[in-house]
Design a protein around this motif. Structure first.
Motif, mmCIF file in Angstrom:
data_model
loop_
_atom_site.group_PDB
_atom_site.id
_atom_site.type_symbol
_atom_site.label_atom_id
_atom_site.label_comp_id
_atom_site.label_asym_id
_atom_site.label_seq_id
_atom_site.Cartn_x
_atom_site.Cartn_y
_atom_site.Cartn_z
ATOM 1 N N VAL A 49 43.938 24.719 45.425
ATOM 2 C CA VAL A 49 44.406 25.451 44.250
ATOM 3 C C VAL A 49 43.324 25.340 43.182
ATOM 4 C CG1 VAL A 49 46.142 25.563 42.441
ATOM 5 C CG2 VAL A 49 46.807 24.903 44.756
ATOM 6 N N LEU A 50 42.882 26.496 42.684
ATOM 7 C CA LEU A 50 41.802 26.499 41.706
ATOM 8 C C LEU A 50 42.351 27.006 40.378
ATOM 9 C CD1 LEU A 50 38.748 26.087 41.346
ATOM 10 C CD2 LEU A 50 38.417 28.418 42.165
ATOM 11 N N ILE A 51 42.285 26.173 39.359
ATOM 12 C CA ILE A 51 42.735 26.599 38.035
ATOM 13 C C ILE A 51 41.499 26.796 37.177
ATOM 14 C CG2 ILE A 51 44.126 25.989 36.030
ATOM 15 C CD1 ILE A 51 45.623 24.025 37.914
ATOM 16 N N LEU A 52 41.334 28.006 36.669
ATOM 17 C CA LEU A 52 40.132 28.316 35.885
ATOM 18 C C LEU A 52 40.551 28.626 34.470
ATOM 19 C CD1 LEU A 52 38.869 30.851 38.523
ATOM 20 C CD2 LEU A 52 37.771 28.663 38.104
ATOM 21 N N ASN A 53 40.001 27.889 33.517
ATOM 22 C CA ASN A 53 40.323 28.148 32.115
ATOM 23 C C ASN A 53 39.089 28.767 31.465
ATOM 24 O OD1 ASN A 53 41.631 28.200 29.696
ATOM 25 N ND2 ASN A 53 42.152 26.023 29.684
ATOM 26 N N GLY A 54 39.147 30.085 31.215
ATOM 27 C CA GLY A 54 37.994 30.773 30.642
ATOM 28 C C GLY A 54 36.793 30.697 31.548
ATOM 29 N N PRO A 55 36.877 31.234 32.783
ATOM 30 C CA PRO A 55 35.822 31.005 33.775
ATOM 31 C C PRO A 55 34.461 31.604 33.417
ATOM 32 C CG PRO A 55 37.415 32.604 34.599
ATOM 33 C CD PRO A 55 37.985 32.051 33.332
ATOM 34 N N THR A 56 34.417 32.624 32.572
ATOM 35 C CA THR A 56 33.107 33.223 32.308
ATOM 36 C C THR A 56 32.755 33.231 30.830
ATOM 37 O OG1 THR A 56 34.113 35.399 32.255
ATOM 38 C CG2 THR A 56 33.164 34.690 34.346
ATOM 39 N N VAL A 57 33.338 32.313 30.080
ATOM 40 C CA VAL A 57 33.000 32.229 28.662
ATOM 41 C C VAL A 57 31.526 31.847 28.516
ATOM 42 C CG1 VAL A 57 33.359 30.837 26.607
ATOM 43 C CG2 VAL A 57 35.323 31.691 27.876
ATOM 44 N N GLY A 58 30.794 32.603 27.725
ATOM 45 C CA GLY A 58 29.402 32.283 27.468
ATOM 46 C C GLY A 58 28.481 32.497 28.644
ATOM 47 N N VAL A 59 28.894 33.339 29.569
ATOM 48 C CA VAL A 59 28.088 33.596 30.752
ATOM 49 C C VAL A 59 27.541 35.019 30.637
ATOM 50 C CG1 VAL A 59 28.277 34.019 33.231
ATOM 51 C CG2 VAL A 59 29.341 32.001 32.223
ATOM 52 N N ASP A 60 26.261 35.220 30.989
ATOM 53 C CA ASP A 60 25.713 36.563 30.847
ATOM 54 C C ASP A 60 26.300 37.511 31.891
ATOM 55 O OD1 ASP A 60 23.309 36.730 33.121
ATOM 56 O OD2 ASP A 60 23.851 34.717 32.437
ATOM 57 N N VAL A 61 26.135 38.786 31.616
ATOM 58 C CA VAL A 61 26.861 39.792 32.390
ATOM 59 C C VAL A 61 26.598 39.723 33.884
ATOM 60 C CG1 VAL A 61 27.249 42.253 32.643
ATOM 61 C CG2 VAL A 61 26.748 41.282 30.426
ATOM 62 N N GLY A 62 25.334 39.585 34.240
ATOM 63 C CA GLY A 62 25.009 39.575 35.662
ATOM 64 C C GLY A 62 25.722 38.436 36.369
ATOM 65 N N SER A 63 25.637 37.254 35.763
ATOM 66 C CA SER A 63 26.277 36.095 36.364
ATOM 67 C C SER A 63 27.784 36.255 36.397
ATOM 68 C CB SER A 63 25.942 34.839 35.571
ATOM 69 O OG SER A 63 24.602 34.523 35.725
ATOM 70 N N LYS A 64 28.294 36.904 35.364
ATOM 71 C CA LYS A 64 29.734 37.085 35.257
ATOM 72 C C LYS A 64 30.253 37.797 36.507
ATOM 73 C CE LYS A 64 32.766 38.285 31.403
ATOM 74 N NZ LYS A 64 32.758 38.683 30.005
ATOM 75 N N ALA A 65 29.609 38.892 36.844
ATOM 76 C CA ALA A 65 30.043 39.656 38.012
ATOM 77 C C ALA A 65 29.932 38.806 39.279
ATOM 78 C CB ALA A 65 29.203 40.918 38.140
ATOM 79 N N GLU A 66 28.857 38.018 39.364
ATOM 80 C CA GLU A 66 28.692 37.199 40.564
ATOM 81 C C GLU A 66 29.732 36.093 40.645
ATOM 82 O OE1 GLU A 66 24.659 35.834 41.085
ATOM 83 O OE2 GLU A 66 23.948 37.811 40.460
ATOM 84 N N ILE A 67 30.054 35.519 39.486
ATOM 85 C CA ILE A 67 31.086 34.471 39.497
ATOM 86 C C ILE A 67 32.430 35.073 39.888
ATOM 87 C CG2 ILE A 67 32.413 32.938 37.980
ATOM 88 C CD1 ILE A 67 29.748 32.243 36.643
ATOM 89 N N HIS A 68 32.700 36.259 39.361
ATOM 90 C CA HIS A 68 33.950 36.935 39.752
ATOM 91 C C HIS A 68 33.977 37.175 41.256
ATOM 92 C CE1 HIS A 68 34.637 38.540 35.425
ATOM 93 N NE2 HIS A 68 35.205 37.365 35.627
#
Lengths: 325, 500, 330
Positions: free
Chosen positions: B420-439
């Motif tokens: 079970v993975l709980i993510l609180n604000g998973p992409t706060v302060g992350v640049d756009v490219g990384s954001k998509a990859e993290i998603h």
């Protein structure tokens, strides 16, 4: 109700309880000469405690003040003897200024290098004591060499009582100096901006910086005052005991810190009062003296003071955590 | 030439070799409501600290009323009427409301003495001016958050302020409190005081401001009257591109519904959450949104074993578990990626490797000594799997970009075999490219590894695009459970707005 | 590219070690120049190998407490109390043959009692800090006073003189031509270095010291690890106490009071960050060697102990200033 919630009230309550308890075990406690000598024992620790209170409020700690006190005392008396000077005001001023100068070194290192105050004051303490014993001298100056003016001054009584067997005892006037300094510290803490800045610094250093407090001034003020009070108390002490011992005050830092924490000052900074500290000093001195009256072996004193420090800090930590929650 | 009250010209600020601001220019006109928009980490807070004299710029100049202000100190900034309301309010918890309010006046006047009667009078006037009720003798630490904010605003108003900078003022407020705040802001403006509203919430910016400046990666990317902006445009400027994602689809496998990975039954945390029930099946990504203080973080912390006094039931794969410590939660297969990566997630000066393995060391040291071969293998595997851009895993994690840092935190949990993975604000302060990859990574973990994901975010768009269900929370209760296919960012945001 | 990075990171990481070595060599050179005939004698170095292990162990203990941002001001009290408790046992059990010939079993029992003292003392410190939330400074200041006080209560003030021969061997014997304390120190230092770099405890302590909040969210057993670290600190202090009492054939409540300052100085000089998260056994070892060379040089130059205390205090402030300066430019 508001009065009940104040920590001073709680401390005063505990103090009264302890007095009743000790008085029941040994009725001699309530004799006037015992009470007078108790108050006399408050003076030096009490004056030093005012400085430590200021340091603790600002969130720091100071273990160097006993070294400063003994250095200021010994150097001043050496100086008086060398110059053949016999007075009171100038020497006290000199000792105070010497303590202040030592304190400025603490302030400089704490402010400039942002170093943990404990480590800085450990260092300055070793330096000052090492300098005193290693370079100035190790011999005691006792009653026959001590400047008479100091002794006479410290001998002044406020009231004196003659017992049935025609011996007299009195309450030393030094208590008035202590009360005066305590009142001054209370006024500084409560009614000056520099006093309030100590609370602000101890409450939240970042917020204090943002608000535009001159933290350099505040930190220097705190450590200089702690040093100055120690220097003053050191010289007064030698007058009261008719002796200048360059090895004096070893381990006194713990007694004083214990008294201040007992008096309700927070170990995390930001809280503490003069009245509470005075009560804490009284409690500590009383317990230590009572150990003697109750014929507890003096060797237990260190253990008792250590346990008091632990109990008082544990209570302080518990109280402040609850308040934060 | 400048008609602004305060102007930043070509400001540059470097921290330990990292450029925080570059060629940053900003003009605030007298009496305007100006919005400074940018994602977390874009340099907003550095701008605030430079305008208020807390930081000295490394290049460029600050002008107030057209005059340059070299080496401006906080005191000078305040003397010129610049006031900041920080997110943490910068109040002294150990002092009373009255003293907190009057402190700046005393400091500004360079007073040496503290006049308590005057302090109370100043405080009384400040509170009256704001038109609110506050106990002047209360210790600030004892006030609730909204009360502290009122103290902070009242304080900013008192010293003849000409500009009030508000740093993310709405984060902890309910919609009703936000409306009160906006009423106060307009009221302040009516007295000719400029407001700089620093935020990343678009609707609020569009509602309150007259002009908007958008910054990204320490540079200004757009500026103009609010009329010329809409949400999409601001997003594009803030993030640097349109985020267009395939929505996440989860189809239950044929046959009887699978046992939920995580199920909670009437979970209650006294004073925070009440009677929460939710089931997340393997492969589901459930979004959780609500205002700060709605209880969403408290729910996450309870699931991570940090609130031992919770009531109700928690089941993992159908088996009831009791989570009294974080260890019990981790052993049960729960992972939590905290809200604030820098202060809660990472050991900044330590190596990537140590950060990744932090939770795994005890397992690696089964026979007392850490199995270094296995440790190296696990690290290298994760660096590859998470595509972390670094020549070596021995590098301190503080030298990585925000996106890579977040991958390190995710990797830490993947190594614990979390279910079970709980993510609180998973992409706060992350640049756009990384954001998509993290998603993409999160989706992959859910889809192919059968994790149950609970994603908490302020960014409604992020939830709409990555979750198959969105749960809305308010005042400690679940209000709605919406299938993501049926909602758009608009509908969720509108629904959130009605919460008061 | 990769190799280059590795070398650079190695140099960066060990920058402090290199500086320490340079400093040690410098001290060596200066002392040699000032008094070559006395300083360079074999006896001088041999006596250093007997004296420095106590201080070295106390410094390692101090470093371990500092790893989590704490400090242990009770180490000297623990060391003395350990030696005294063992001494009291030996005097109680001494048969007709006298203390020197105490049986090996009794000596072992004494060792268990001494180490147990350190373990209990460390546990008390750890519990006060983790459970009751007292700041490490005040908690260990208070317990240090209690331990010293108990030592006074047990001895009534004067030293307990006379320890079994087997016990004294730990303080002034020789193993394969090397001083026993030195061998003990080397073994323990190696063990601690191993614990800090290769076990979960060591790495967890570094992580907790770096960022306590992140440690909490990473699920590290913060309270337990900090407790263990103070227990370890206590045991190390008691080993120092054993060596000290063995070497001097006596135990007293106020032995080694100047060690506290020196242990803090060595810890900071050896590259430990008092705010937590950084510290190595190697750094401590070199720092203690440097300090000991300096100290023996001072003694040859007939500096008084007080003067040496003065120099240590000044040295500590100097190190603080230099560290602050280095961190600023970085």
């Amino acid at each position: 109700m508001a009065l009940l919630r104040r920590s001073e009230t709680v401390i005063a309550g505990i103090l009264l309880l302890a007095m009743v308890l000790i008085g029941t075990i040994n009725p001699a406690f309530w004799q006037l000469d015992n009470l007078f000598s108790l108050m006399r024992s408050n003076v030096i620790i009490g004056i030093m405690a005012m400085g430590v209170l200021l340091v603790l409020i600002s969130g720091g700690i100071d273990v160097s003040f006993p070294a400063f006190a003994v250095a200021a005392m010994y150097l001043t008396i050496k100086g008086m003897l060398a110059l053949g000077y016999n007075g009171v005001v100038l020497p006290l001023l000199a000792a105070t200024l010497m303590g202040l100068a030592f304190g400025a070194v603490n302030g400089f290192f704490v402010y400039k290098f942002r170093m943990i105050p404990l480590i800085v004051t450990l260092g300055t303490s070793a330096m000052v004591r090492g300098f005193l014993l290693g370079i100035v001298g190790t011999s005691m100056i006792n009653i026959n060499k001590m400047p008479t003016a100091l002794i006479d001054f410290a001998r002044t009584d406020v009231v004196s009582v003659t017992k049935a067997d025609s011996t007299t005892y009195g309450l030393t006037a030094m208590v008035l100096i202590y009360l005066g300094l305590a009142l001054a510290m209370h006024l500084v803490l409560r009614y000056t901006m520099i006093g309030r800045s100590a609370y602000a610094l101890g409450g939240d250093p970042e917020a204090a910086r943002r608000a535009g407090f001159d933290l350099r001034k505040t930190i220097f003020f705190i450590y200089c005052v702690a040093g100055a009070l120690a220097g003053f108390a050191g010289l007064l002490h030698s007058g009261m005991i008719w002796l200048a011992n360059p090895r004096d005050f070893v381990g006194l830092e713990l007694d004083v810190i214990a008294a201040v924490v007992l008096g309700g000052a927070s170990i995390f900074g930001g809280r503490g009062s003069v009245l509470g500290t005075m009560l804490g000093v009284f409690m500590l001195v009383m317990v230590k003296n009572s150990l003697i009256i109750m014929r507890v072996d003096t060797t237990w004193q260190l253990v008792v003071v250590g346990l008091i420090v632990i109990a008082a800090t544990a209570l302080s930590a518990w109280r402040d955590r609850r308040r934060a929650a | 030439m400048s008609d602004g009250f305060i102007e930043l010209r070509n400001i540059r600020k470097v921290f330990a070799g990292v450029v925080a601001l570059d060629a940053m220019s900003l003009v605030i006109k007298p009496g305007e409501i100006h919005c400074l928009a940018g994602e977390n980490g874009s340099g907003k807070s550095t701008v605030i600290k430079i305008m208020s004299g807390v930081y000295q710029p490394d290049g460029g100049e600050i002008l107030i009323d057209g005059r340059t202000m070299p080496g401006m100190s906080p005191i000078e900034a305040i003397a010129h009427g610049v006031q900041v309301i920080y997110q943490d309010f910068s109040l002294f918890g150990n002092l009373t409301v009255a003293e907190n309010l009057a402190m700046n006046v005393h400091l500004g006047e360079k007073r040496r003495l503290m006049n308590w009667r005057r302090t109370r009078a100043i405080a009384r006037e400040a509170v009256d001016r704001l038109g609110v009720e506050l106990d002047l003798d209360a210790e600030v630490a004892s006030l609730p958050t909204a009360g502290k904010q009122l103290v902070a605003i009242a304080r900013a108003l008192m010293s003849d302020a000409r500009l009030i900078i508000m740093d993310e003022p709405t984060t902890a407020l309910t919609r009703k409190e936000v409306e009160t705040l906006f009423r106060i802001v307009r009221d302040i403006q009516a007295r000719g005081i400029a407001i700089l509203f620093v935020s990343h919430k678009m609707r609020e910016m569009l509602e309150i401001s007259e002009r908007i400046t958008v910054i990204r990666n320490g540079r200004k990317v757009a500026e103009g009257p609010t009329g010329g902006f809409d949400e999409a445009l601001i997003t594009r400027h803030m993030t640097g591109s349109d985020i267009l994602n395939e929505p996440y689809v989860w189809t239950p496998p044929p046959g009887p519904p699978p046992v939920p990975r995580l199920e909670i039954r009437s979970l209650t945390v006294p004073g925070k959450c009440e009677d929460l029930s939710l089931a997340i099946r393997p492969g589901e990504i459930v979004g959780l949104s609500g205002l700060l203080g709605s209880g969403r973080t408290d729910l996450a912390l309870a699931l991570f074993g940090m609130v031992p006094r919770y009531q109700g039931e928690i089941l993992i794969d159908g088996a009831p578990v009791r989570l009294r410590t974080t260890q019990e939660a981790i052993d049960a297969g729960i992972a939590y990626v905290p809200e604030d990566r820098l202060s809660e997630g990472l050991f900044l000066p330590q190596s990537i490797k140590r950060n990744m393995l932090a939770t795994s060391y005890e397992r690696l040291a089964r026979r007392l000594v850490i199995d270094r071969g296995q440790a190296e293998e696990m690290t290298q595997g994760m660096v590859r799997a998470m595509q972390i851009a670094t020549p070596t895993a021995e590098k301190p994690v503080m030298q990585l970009s925000g996106g890579n840092q977040q991958r390190v935190v995710l990797a830490r949990w993947l190594l614990t075999d979390a279910r079970v993975l709980i993510l609180n604000g998973p992409t706060v302060g992350v640049d756009v490219g990384s954001k998509a990859e993290i998603h993409a990574k999160i989706r992959e973990l859910a889809q192919h590894h059968g994790l149950a994901v609970l994603m908490i975010s302020d960014d409604v768009l992020e939830l709409v695009q990555n979750c198959n269900r969105i749960v809305l929370m308010h005042r400690g209760r679940f209000i709605e459970d919406l299938p993501a296919a049926d909602v758009t960012e608009e509908t969720v945001s509108d629904r959130l707005k009605t919460f008061t | 590219m990769k190799a280059q990075m590795n070398i650079r990171s190695l140099v960066n990481r060990d920058n402090n070690i290199v500086q320490l070595l340079v400093m040690t060599v410098l001290i060596f050179a200066v002392m040699t120049a000032l008094s070559p005939d006395k300083f360079l004698r074999y006896y001088n170095f041999e006596s250093i190998t007997y004296i420095f292990p106590e201080l070295g162990l106390l410094s390692i203990a101090m470093m371990i407490a500092m790893l989590t941002g704490g400090i242990d001001l009770s180490v000297v009290g623990v060391a003395n109390l350990s030696g005294i408790l063992a001494g009291v046992l030996f005097h109680k059990m001494a048969g007709a043959a006298g203390i020197a010939d105490t049986g090996i079993l009794t000596v072992l029992l004494g060792g268990v009692i001494a180490l147990g003292t350190g373990l209990v003392a460390g546990t008390v410190n750890g519990l006060l800090i983790t459970r009751l939330g007292i700041t490490p400074i005040l908690a260990t200041l208070g317990t240090g006073q209690v331990f010293t006080g108990l030592a006074i209560v047990l001895t009534g003030g004067p030293a307990i003189v006379g320890f079994p021969t087997a016990w004294a061997f730990l303080g002034n014997g020789k193993i394969l031509g090397l001083a026993t304390p030195f061998v003990l120190f080397a073994a323990i230092a190696a063990l601690i270095a191993f614990v800090l770099s290769r076990t979960a405890l060591g790495i967890n302590l570094m992580l907790i010291g770096t960022n306590p909040k992140a440690a909490l969210f990473a699920g590290l057993k913060r309270e337990r690890m900090v407790l263990y670290s103070y227990m370890l600190t206590g045991v190390l202090a008691s080993v120092a106490g054993i060596i000290l009492s063995g070497r001097t054939n006596a135990a007293k409540s106020d032995y080694g009071t100047s060690y506290l300052l020196q242990a803090v100085l060595i810890a900071v000089l050896g590259g430990t960050n008092p705010a937590g998260g950084r510290g190595t056994v190697l750094g401590i070892t070199i720092a203690v060697a440097a300090l000991m060379l300096l100290s023996s040089g001072f003694q040859i130059l007939r500096f008084s102990n007080h003067l040496i205390d003065f120099i240590w205090g000044a040295f500590l402030l100097l190190v603080i200033a230099i560290n602050a300066y280095k961190n600023r430019t970085r």
